[in-house]
Design an enzyme around this catalytic site. Structure first.
Site, PDB file in Angstrom:
ATOM      1  N   SER A  63       5.436   7.403  -4.562  1.00  0.00           N
ATOM      2  CA  SER A  63       4.008   7.303  -4.491  1.00  0.00           C
ATOM      3  C   SER A  63       3.511   7.879  -3.288  1.00  0.00           C
ATOM      4  O   SER A  63       3.427   9.113  -3.082  1.00  0.00           O
ATOM      5  CB  SER A  63       3.489   6.022  -4.891  1.00  0.00           C
ATOM      6  OG  SER A  63       2.313   6.009  -5.170  1.00  0.00           O
ATOM      7  N   HIS A  68      -5.785   5.697   7.819  1.00  0.00           N
ATOM      8  CA  HIS A  68      -7.150   5.984   8.474  1.00  0.00           C
ATOM      9  C   HIS A  68      -7.329   4.948   9.761  1.00  0.00           C
ATOM     10  O   HIS A  68      -7.120   3.860   9.695  1.00  0.00           O
ATOM     11  CB  HIS A  68      -8.489   5.670   7.462  1.00  0.00           C
ATOM     12  CG  HIS A  68      -8.029   5.962   6.106  1.00  0.00           C
ATOM     13  ND1 HIS A  68      -8.312   7.293   5.658  1.00  0.00           N
ATOM     14  CD2 HIS A  68      -7.527   5.063   4.866  1.00  0.00           C
ATOM     15  CE1 HIS A  68      -8.023   7.319   4.352  1.00  0.00           C
ATOM     16  NE2 HIS A  68      -7.342   6.210   3.865  1.00  0.00           N
ATOM     17  N   CYS A  83       6.702   3.052  -6.068  1.00  0.00           N
ATOM     18  CA  CYS A  83       7.065   2.686  -7.457  1.00  0.00           C
ATOM     19  C   CYS A  83       8.638   2.533  -7.652  1.00  0.00           C
ATOM     20  O   CYS A  83       9.233   3.377  -7.120  1.00  0.00           O
ATOM     21  CB  CYS A  83       6.973   4.022  -8.490  1.00  0.00           C
ATOM     22  SG  CYS A  83       4.900   4.270  -8.696  1.00  0.00           S
TER      23      CYS A  83
END
Length: 122
Positions: A63, A68, A83
């Site tokens: 995935s 940030h 996943c």
């Protein structure tokens, strides 16, 4: 294919000088993902002007990991979704170790997918 997913939302407040250094962030996350045997299939980042933060995304075959940074607030937001493979406590500790000294930490874990979840419509 197993649809079970594990979504970690990691919020770290820290005094780390790395929050606006795109190379150090990329290298550290790249090393952690490789050591944890995740499969990196792509990477993209953006360094914002001046002392601005950095946004980065690792595309994984499992995935993604995105981050940030907000150096002006001594803060980084990390999103790790996988996943089929649940990151270990050691994997999470490796991520935390990049950002010492940590002054505040919150890790939320959400199980996602069809297996074991109940879907509701609103």
């Amino acid at each position: 294919m197993d649809s079970q997913g594990y979504h970690y939302l990691i919020d770290i407040e820290c005094k780390s000088p790395h929050l606006n250094n795109e190379k150090i962030l990329k290298d550290n996350f790249n090393n952690i993902l490789n050591e944890s045997e995740f499969n990196i299939v792509g990477f993209l980042d953006k360094k914002f002007a001046g002392e601005g933060g950095v946004t980065g995304v690792f595309l994984l075959s499992e995935s993604h990991l995105s981050y940030h940074t907000y150096p002006e607030n001594n803060y980084i937001s990390i999103d790790l979704y996988t996943c089929g493979k649940d990151p270990t406590k050691e994997d999470l500790n490796k991520i935390k170790s990049i950002f010492n000294p940590i002054t505040n930490l919150n890790i939320s874990r959400v199980k996602r997918g069809i297996n074991g979840n109940t879907f509701k419509t609103t």
